[in-house]
Design a protein around this motif. Sequence first.
Motif, short mmCIF file in Angstrom:
data_model
loop_
_atom_site.label_atom_id
_atom_site.label_comp_id
_atom_site.label_asym_id
_atom_site.label_seq_id
_atom_site.Cartn_x
_atom_site.Cartn_y
_atom_site.Cartn_z
N HIS A 50 -8.55 69.68 103.21
CA HIS A 50 -9.72 69.07 103.85
C HIS A 50 -10.82 70.09 104.17
CE1 HIS A 50 -8.19 64.94 105.08
NE2 HIS A 50 -7.24 65.47 104.35
N THR A 53 -14.81 73.49 100.77
CA THR A 53 -16.21 73.07 100.69
C THR A 53 -16.89 73.58 99.42
OG1 THR A 53 -16.90 74.98 101.99
CG2 THR A 53 -16.49 72.92 103.20
N CYS A 67 -12.25 61.70 102.13
CA CYS A 67 -13.47 60.89 102.06
C CYS A 67 -14.73 61.75 102.13
CB CYS A 67 -13.49 59.82 103.15
SG CYS A 67 -13.40 60.40 104.85
N HIS A 68 -14.75 62.76 103.02
CA HIS A 68 -15.96 63.57 103.15
C HIS A 68 -16.20 64.41 101.89
CE1 HIS A 68 -12.83 66.36 104.58
NE2 HIS A 68 -13.67 67.34 104.28
N GLN A 69 -15.14 64.78 101.21
CA GLN A 69 -15.29 65.55 99.97
C GLN A 69 -15.75 64.66 98.82
OE1 GLN A 69 -11.29 66.90 100.44
NE2 GLN A 69 -11.95 69.02 100.81
N ASP A 71 -17.50 61.96 99.21
CA ASP A 71 -18.90 61.67 99.53
C ASP A 71 -19.81 62.82 99.14
OD1 ASP A 71 -18.19 59.22 100.56
OD2 ASP A 71 -18.47 59.79 102.66
N PHE A 72 -19.37 64.04 99.38
CA PHE A 72 -20.14 65.22 99.01
C PHE A 72 -20.42 65.23 97.50
CE2 PHE A 72 -19.84 69.64 97.40
CZ PHE A 72 -21.02 70.15 97.91
N THR A 91 -25.06 59.62 105.73
CA THR A 91 -23.62 59.52 105.91
C THR A 91 -23.35 58.61 107.10
OG1 THR A 91 -23.34 61.76 105.07
CG2 THR A 91 -21.51 60.85 106.33
N HIS A 93 -20.43 57.24 109.68
CA HIS A 93 -19.08 57.49 110.20
C HIS A 93 -18.54 56.23 110.85
CE1 HIS A 93 -20.80 61.56 109.92
NE2 HIS A 93 -19.56 61.87 109.57
N HIS A 101 -13.57 58.03 109.51
CA HIS A 101 -13.82 57.85 108.08
C HIS A 101 -15.32 57.89 107.86
CE1 HIS A 101 -13.34 56.49 103.99
NE2 HIS A 101 -14.17 55.49 104.22
N GLN A 102 -15.73 58.23 106.65
CA GLN A 102 -17.15 58.20 106.35
C GLN A 102 -17.40 57.65 104.96
OE1 GLN A 102 -18.21 62.44 106.67
NE2 GLN A 102 -18.72 62.39 104.49
#
Length: 127
Positions: A50, A53, A67-69, A71-72, A91, A93, A101-102
Amino acid sequence: KNVSLVISRKISDIKHKSKNGEEFINNCLKFFSTKYYASRVGVFAHINQHFITDLNSLWTINGYLACHQQDFLLRLFLVKSKFFSDSQITTVHTRYILMIHQHLRIVSKNKVIDVDPYFGKITVSKS
């Protein structure tokens, strides 16, 4: 942000198959679903992952991606495709069970498009 040739080619391939921005989003989700998957267990089983980056490191992963990855990466695809600008994407949340979650929200012309690559969902509404 500069992206590798491999990523640029994938964005170009998907763009070539897409008539417009919404179709590009759908085609990105189809591609993401073949490369990544979501998992409640994965949240804990891949906890160290997680914190990755680096774009190229994320790209080499096949399998679980948070999820954040996702989305990125999707945001990068959307902006590099030139169907959307970064200023159109925000974004969002939310809470999912006991976790945060995002997903992405795209405001385009008279539409609001909520895109969640983690769950493979798209919701389109009028703005």
